[in-house]
Design an enzyme around this catalytic site. Sequence first.
Site, mmCIF file in Angstrom:
data_model
loop_
_atom_site.group_PDB
_atom_site.id
_atom_site.type_symbol
_atom_site.label_atom_id
_atom_site.label_comp_id
_atom_site.label_asym_id
_atom_site.label_seq_id
_atom_site.Cartn_x
_atom_site.Cartn_y
_atom_site.Cartn_z
ATOM 1 N N LYS A 1 -2.233 -6.339 2.323
ATOM 2 C CA LYS A 1 -2.092 -5.433 1.187
ATOM 3 C C LYS A 1 -2.206 -3.967 1.604
ATOM 4 C CE LYS A 1 -1.237 -8.344 -2.099
ATOM 5 N NZ LYS A 1 0.166 -8.412 -2.591
ATOM 6 N N TYR B 1 -5.601 -11.125 3.804
ATOM 7 C CA TYR B 1 -5.048 -10.567 2.566
ATOM 8 C C TYR B 1 -5.241 -9.051 2.504
ATOM 9 C CZ TYR B 1 -4.205 -10.352 -2.527
ATOM 10 O OH TYR B 1 -3.711 -10.075 -3.780
#
Length: 265
Positions: free
Chosen positions: A170, A166
């Site tokens: 991001k 993640y």
Amino acid sequence: MHTPRRSAIVTGAARGLGRAIALELARRGERLALFDLDLDGAAETARLIREAAQEAGSGTAGLSAETAAEAFAVDVSDETSVREGVARAAERLGPPLILVNNAGVLRDDLLFKMPVESWDTIMNVHLRGAFLMSREAQQYMVRHGWGRIVNLSSTSALGNAGQANYSAAKAGIQGFTKTLALELGRFGVTANAVAPGFTVTDMTRSVAERLGVGFDELVEREAAAVPVRRVGAPEDIANAVAFFTDEASGFVSGQVLYVAGGPRS
């Protein structure tokens, strides 16, 4: 430049941040194409938008009887699904001159335990999804000489244990955003990113489950570490996204705005 009949696409619009963003953009008068694999959830968001428009009345700025919202079942990680979904939205609601890439999932785990499938799922939804959606929507923006792309990043882009996938996605979103700003600026298109801190959503409730703590306990702990001494609400993020989509924000591009209750490095 202002195009009277245009649409704003929000991905991951079935709940949480996506729903709040869609409601805020509708309040400001945009026609909403709501993309999500959860068609029922996206349809509920559309219902809430129409209900709010009816309650506001036709004399109220922003929401009106003409405000439109429609749900579309779209898998942002699938090229064909994206192409067909954007084409349908353009046909039914007008050219998509605003795009909010919000769709996201979590597959948290420590690096040594993380299966390849968890890495691939995160990359496909967050990065591949933002790429496919932006590539498809930008053609309408370039044609009309005006557009707004807002990508959802996260404070996890700065690193967060248990989120190698993640965090990488991001952080990638931020580089992708800055590159879009460089490539599309000459066509009147801006690209910016909003990076939320801890915000109360169904997704963050799943974090509490993963950590084995009560959600209220997690919220209290997170709030204590934030200078403003509270965690985020979906409306906080929606407000930041709406700023970037505004007509008056055309000189703001390639930026990452941390909406996290304090400074981030």
